[in-house]
Design a protein around this motif. Structure first.
Motif, mmCIF file in Angstrom:
data_model
loop_
_atom_site.group_PDB
_atom_site.id
_atom_site.type_symbol
_atom_site.label_atom_id
_atom_site.label_comp_id
_atom_site.label_asym_id
_atom_site.label_seq_id
_atom_site.Cartn_x
_atom_site.Cartn_y
_atom_site.Cartn_z
ATOM 1 N N ASN A 1 34.246 22.995 24.910
ATOM 2 C CA ASN A 1 34.476 23.972 23.854
ATOM 3 C C ASN A 1 34.383 23.234 22.519
ATOM 4 O O ASN A 1 34.942 22.155 22.359
ATOM 5 N N ARG A 2 33.664 23.834 21.574
ATOM 6 C CA ARG A 2 33.496 23.218 20.252
ATOM 7 C C ARG A 2 34.763 23.364 19.421
ATOM 8 O O ARG A 2 35.310 24.454 19.295
ATOM 9 N N ALA B 1 26.244 27.898 29.642
ATOM 10 C CA ALA B 1 25.729 27.676 28.288
ATOM 11 C C ALA B 1 25.756 26.186 27.940
ATOM 12 O O ALA B 1 26.649 25.459 28.361
ATOM 13 N N ASP B 2 24.802 25.764 27.168
ATOM 14 C CA ASP B 2 24.721 24.393 26.697
ATOM 15 C C ASP B 2 25.629 24.250 25.481
ATOM 16 O O ASP B 2 25.363 24.826 24.430
ATOM 17 N N ALA B 3 26.699 23.475 25.606
ATOM 18 C CA ALA B 3 27.687 23.336 24.534
ATOM 19 C C ALA B 3 27.121 22.674 23.284
ATOM 20 O O ALA B 3 27.677 22.817 22.205
ATOM 21 N N LEU B 4 26.029 21.947 23.407
ATOM 22 C CA LEU B 4 25.451 21.277 22.248
ATOM 23 C C LEU B 4 24.509 22.171 21.453
ATOM 24 O O LEU B 4 24.058 21.805 20.378
ATOM 25 N N ARG C 1 24.742 29.422 20.022
ATOM 26 C CA ARG C 1 24.460 30.608 20.820
ATOM 27 C C ARG C 1 25.262 31.764 20.256
ATOM 28 O O ARG C 1 26.134 31.560 19.426
ATOM 29 N N THR C 2 24.995 32.967 20.696
ATOM 30 C CA THR C 2 25.774 34.106 20.237
ATOM 31 C C THR C 2 27.145 34.102 20.902
ATOM 32 O O THR C 2 27.343 33.455 21.933
#
Length: 128
Positions: free
Chosen positions: A122-123, A64-67, A70-71
């Motif tokens: 990770n955000r 997944a693109d961290a920027l 997404r679900t």
């Protein structure tokens, strides 16, 4: 009440050090299950929810693109106590080369926050 959140990680020690250095986390002793090749730390931030960092060599990377949004679980927030501390920590993380996503700013619902990525994308919302 949420007891803990967990993150699979590629570099367990680097992630532990990041949360200790920038957010004052205290790590439990390393747990190691040699049969499953599983290692983990529980990180405490004083009171409340803990963060479990886990590593097992067979867990695949997330593509997944961290920027991008997404679900699924997209971020968690760590309170640092004041708007000034949000500003200082955001600036320090940017200076130290971590990815800055947004803020600091006051959101439409009144939160003062910034968003950064940890060493494994990770955000994290840094909030008051």
């Amino acid at each position: 009440m949420i007891a803990h959140l967990a993150i699979w990680t590629r570099d367990l020690e680097r992630m532990r050090a990041f949360y200790e250095t920038y957010f004052g986390a205290t790590a439990s002793p390393l747990y190691h299950n040699p049969v499953k090749q599983f290692r983990s730390y529980f990180l405490s931030f004083g009171t409340g929810c803990q963060l479990e960092l886990m590593h097992r060599p067979d867990i695949p990377d997330d593509a997944a693109d961290a920027l991008k949004q997404r679900t699924g679980l997209i971020h968690f927030a760590l309170s640092v106590g004041s708007p000034e501390r949000v500003d200082e920590l955001t600036s320090r993380l940017k200076t130290d080369g971590f990815t800055w996503v947004d803020g600091p700013r006051t959101t439409g619902d009144g939160y003062y926050e910034s968003v950064v990525l940890d060493p494994e994308n990770n955000r994290i919302e840094i909030t008051v």
